[in-house]
Design a protein around this motif. Structure first.
Motif, mmCIF file in Angstrom:
data_model
loop_
_atom_site.group_PDB
_atom_site.id
_atom_site.type_symbol
_atom_site.label_atom_id
_atom_site.label_comp_id
_atom_site.label_asym_id
_atom_site.label_seq_id
_atom_site.Cartn_x
_atom_site.Cartn_y
_atom_site.Cartn_z
ATOM 1 N N TRP A 125 2.505 2.035 1.420
ATOM 2 C CA TRP A 125 1.133 1.900 0.715
ATOM 3 C C TRP A 125 0.783 3.080 -0.149
ATOM 4 O O TRP A 125 1.222 4.344 0.151
ATOM 5 N N GLN A 170 -5.904 7.120 3.824
ATOM 6 C CA GLN A 170 -4.815 5.809 4.114
ATOM 7 C C GLN A 170 -3.480 6.350 4.657
ATOM 8 O O GLN A 170 -3.129 7.482 4.509
ATOM 9 N N ALA A 185 -1.101 -1.290 7.665
ATOM 10 C CA ALA A 185 -1.955 -0.084 6.813
ATOM 11 C C ALA A 185 -3.064 0.265 7.663
ATOM 12 O O ALA A 185 -3.771 -0.647 8.249
ATOM 13 N N LEU A 241 -6.752 2.030 6.969
ATOM 14 C CA LEU A 241 -7.591 2.472 5.743
ATOM 15 C C LEU A 241 -9.090 2.785 6.281
ATOM 16 O O LEU A 241 -9.341 2.145 6.991
#
Length: 875
Positions: free
Chosen positions: A69, A163, A170, A172
């Motif tokens: 990411w 992040q 991921a 976030l």
């Protein structure tokens, strides 16, 4: 005056990466790791051309993470990565599978944020400007385990994006400091650039569905490299999809959802919550608030299914337990953002803490250059442990070679992102030495590709791409077997390597196999059945195939690798003899005695021209590219003295291009010709010229870790010139000349610094639970020491565990289980590693004035700056 300006340029260079911080906040800098704190992921991210400075993506992910990411500042495709540090607008964060700047993306999922009633889906319009502090620096932090950036929301407020990410999920967190209604936007199917031409746009399909009150899931079938997939694999790989499932935390207020398809908003009712098509976006809008609104979500990714993406969330970042105490540190509570960031950082810290680096034995920094070298070294380690990337998902993996989901045996693994033409040179050797527990899975994965697609990979990016030349998976497997790596089917490996060496591609006489040629089948050893396999000839014909000269030399090396594998596995003498003979004969069919260079040849034997037939190099680099038979190469070039002179001509003439891999081994050839002192000089010169801690501090492309692997090995003092020999050629810890102070550069920070006085590597801690059963535990660290190397540029002696080493060769078995490698340094050229005839011809007892003057020019010009009389010249 010229000297002072030069110093200012250098100091500015050392500080130029300060616009974005690479140090995470204290809450995200645990567990402690000195080395990890010195990692600068912006190294190699800048440059004004795709080949300018590494093409690195400063992403957040654990080692070998499946989906990495990164903030998105520009459209990405072949020749452009998602993030470039020079840009001031962020379009969101993206889960990328782009393995290198010259490779394509595969089904990215982008998540962005905004406020207001209008939702902009167009890439440029949705970009928000990065906020800068009073000091002018961006409010942005880039690190391996945590990223944040503060953005101006365009409505007198700001958005903080944070992040972190596990291999497949991921985590976030968006903090909206605004009184306007915020939203999260998912770009599911975007306009996609095919090839490296920005106007060559296609429209991949996607799907999005609202499955639960707090979930948005979907898929994209984008795969930018699909146009160069071998035609026999296309019927299967065309079904590839990248899936995602985004889950908002329960603490968030329930959002309202919307879908935008081809610019049109689609009303969602109880019966219609699934949409498919191109140009597809979904959003979740949250109520406006007088207080800051915090939205936290996890985005699971998968190559298998939406359900597997959801399962990856449950396994890697499970929902936070309702019973978790509020008094606990957040990083100790599974499911919290802090806990995920802690686990990702720990995955890196556990590895980095196995290395102890000392610029000098007193542990102190003595020059601004010390910080540069430390950041360069530690970042290089991270760069070498990002690829290949995991493709397995908790016991299963999807294969684009047969469009099937395969179940793995316990401990089995699958990978993609194999840049083998680059990484076989040193990256693989470094991973074998430092991360041997990963090697069985990496080989298993290549063998699965062979079973499912018919061939070992050349450049696998989800599926084969036919990029580059040669079948260097042969080298990876041979080196693994030679260095006693187990945990894979060796007989299956032999079957695959033997096929590479003996079975030509389809239509071998009629297909050119040019770079990125479309609508062809597996390239493998193109030209094998034309004249390469003809005992009376033995080269790849330039009037039949592209890159013929490079192919010939690469095939010869791969034949030698196959020979080593056959020898290690006890194959019959007729097999080993065939491979060895061809590997030794083929290279010199290209040697033109009239010119002293390698040259491509046509099918009839005529010379094709000295500039024809090369892959990312020229006659200068490739005329030194017979790494498995340097003795014959020296002989053909007239003996050691003339060979060393030809190396001098190569370097002095400006022909050494370290930005491309065919040049990487060349400085070490001096040592093999009895001129070790010249290797000691050139290696550090190259390191200074091509590596520093700025965004432009990596020449060429990183190529999945090869550029950094060269730096690491060179910093250790040795390099695997012939990877399947099981040997390393000794370089040096040093840079010349010690008497540069004669030229009164005292006002400038001394940049004539050697590498390091000591590096200690703990080889005893495997990174996976199964590793201990495959690899014997080393009895000690691998410790390389060179006391005084900061001021003494030459090697006087070398010992390994107290035993003298008289030749500039270190064997893998001498160091693979730990060793004390000690360089005794000297301030003058010594006899160690140097033949008498070489010293007589090139040194004659003293360094003359011309040599010193040349050394000064080299030290100054390394940073692209020269001094002519009293003027500054930008080179």
């Amino acid at each position: 005056m010229g000297i002072l300006v030069f110093c200012a340029v250098v100091v500015g260079l050392l500080r130029s990466a300060g616009a974005t911080s690479t140090v995470p906040p204290a809450a995200f800098a645990i567990p402690a790791s000195q080395g990890l704190d010195l990692v600068n992921l912006l190294i190699g991210n800048g440059g004004d051309t795709p080949n300018g400075s590494g093409g690195n993506i400063p992403s957040t992910a654990p080692p070998f993470g499946m989906t990495r990411w990164v903030a998105q500042t520009q459209p990405h495709y072949v020749s452009a990565t998602p993030f470039n540090w020079t840009l001031d607008r962020v379009m969101g964060v993206v889960g990328t599978r782009q393995p290198a700047i010259w490779m394509g993306e595969s089904a990215p999922i982008s998540v962005s944020a905004g406020v207001g009633s209008d939702i902009d889906v167009e890439f440029e319009k949705r970009g928000l400007k990065v906020v800068r502090g009073d000091d002018g620096e961006k409010k942005e932090v880039v690190s391996s385990g945590y990223y944040n950036v503060e953005l101006d929301d365009g409505h007198e407020g700001s958005i903080l994006i944070e992040q972190t990410a596990t291999s497949r999920v991921a985590h976030l967190r968006f903090t909206f400091n605004s009184k306007v209604s915020p939203y999260i936007l998912f770009e599911v199917a975007r306009p996609s650039v095919i090839t490296s031409t920005p106007t060559n746009i296609t429209f991949p399909l996607g799907s999005v569905s609202i499955r639960e009150p707090l979930e948005i899931c979907g898929w994209s079938d984008e795969r930018q490299d699909s146009i160069i997939t071998p035609v026999s694999t296309v019927p299967f790989s065309k079904h590839f999809k990248g899936y995602f499932c985004a889950r908002f935390d329960n603490e968030a207020q329930k959002p309202t959802y919307g879908i935008i398809q081809n610019g049109t908003s689609i009303h969602l009712d109880g019966a219609s919550r699934d949409v498919q098509g191109p140009l597809l976006y979904a959003y979740a809008r949250f109520p406006a608030s007088q207080e800051a609104t915090v939205v936290t979500l996890r985005v699971g990714t998968s190559f298998i299914s939406e359900e597997q993406a959801r399962r990856n969330i449950d396994l890697e970042i499970p929902d936070r337990s309702a019973s978790a105490g509020t008094k606990l540190d957040p990083h100790l509570v599974p499911g919290t953002f802090e806990s995920t960031a802690y686990q990702v950082r720990k995955s890196w810290a556990d590895i980095m803490n196995r290395v102890d680096l000392k610029i000098t034995l007193d542990g102190k920094d003595h020059s601004p250059r010390d910080f540069v070298d430390k950041q360069t070294f530690w970042t290089a380690i991270v760069h070498t442990l990002q690829f290949p990337t995991e493709q397995h998902e908790h016991g299963h993996y999807y294969s684009a070679y047969d469009n099937q989901v395969h179940e793995l045996e316990a401990g089995g693994e699958s990978y993609t992102g194999y840049s083998i033409w680059d990484t076989f040179r040193a990256e693989w050797a470094w991973q074998i030495l430092f991360m041997p527990d990963r090697i069985p899975g990496l080989v298993q994965s290549m063998l699965a590709d062979y079973k499912e697609g018919g061939w070992l990979p050349m450049w696998k990016n989800i599926a084969e791409t036919n990029i580059m030349v040669g079948t260097h998976a042969d080298s990876l497997i041979a080196e693994a077997v030679l260095k006693n790596i187990t945990g894979f089917d060796r007989e299956l490996a032999w079957e695959a390597v033997w096929k590479d060496a003996t079975v030509p591609p389809k239509d071998d006489w009629t297909v050119l196999y040019s770079d990125r040629e479309e609508h062809v089948d597996y390239e493998v050893r193109a030209g094998l059945s034309s004249v390469y396999d003809d005992p009376q000839k033995g080269w790849v014909a330039d009037d039949v195939h592209s890159e013929s000269a490079s192919r010939t030399l690469d095939y010869a090396y791969d034949d030698y690798a196959a020979y080593v594998l056959a020898r290690q596995l006890g194959k019959p003498k007729n097999v080993t003899g065939f491979l060895l003979e061809r590997s030794m004969r083929a290279p010199f069919t290209l040697f033109n005695d009239a010119t002293g260079f390698m040259e491509a040849r046509n099918a009839d034997g005529s010379w094709a021209g000295e500039d024809n037939g090369w892959t990312e190099g020229d006659k200068w680099a490739y005329s030194f590219d017979v790494v498995h038979d340097i003795d014959t190469l020296i002989e053909r070039r007239g003996g050691k003295v003339k060979f060393v002179q030809s190396l001098d001509d190569h370097f002095d003439g400006g022909h050494n291009d370290h930005s491309n891999e065919p040049s990487h081994h060349i400085p070490y050839l001096y040592s093999l010709a009895g001129a070790a002192f010249k290797t000691q000089e050139k290696v550090r010169e190259i390191a200074l010229a091509n590596y520093n801690n700025t965004p432009t501090g990596l020449s060429g492309n990183e190529d999945c870790g090869q550029m950094s692997a060269w730096y690491i090995f060179s910093a250790l003092g040795f390099y695997p010139v012939n990877p399947v020999s099981g040997e390393y050629v000794v370089g040096s810890y040093v840079y010349f000349p010690p008497d540069i102070k004669k030229f009164e550069l005292k006002s400038c920070p001394r940049d004539d610094r050697p590498f390091f006085e000591q590096v200690a590597i703990d080889l005893s801690r495997p990174a996976s639970p199964t590793a201990s059963s495959l690899f014997p535990t080393p009895t000690k660290n691998l410790t390389v020491t060179a006391v005084g190397a900061r001021t003494k540029p030459y090697i006087k002696s070398l010992t390994i565990d107290g035993v003298k080493v008289d030749r500039p060769i270190i064997k893998h078995e001498q160091i693979s289980r730990g060793a004390d490698v000690v360089f005794e340094m000297s301030d003058k050229i010594e006899s160690w590693g140097n033949d008498a005839e070489i010293l007589q011809a090139f040194v004659n007892g003293a360094l003359d004035t011309d040599f010193e003057r040349k050394a000064l020019w080299t030290s100054i010009s390394l940073f692209g700056v020269g001094i002519l009389s009293n003027s500054l010249v930008i080179l």
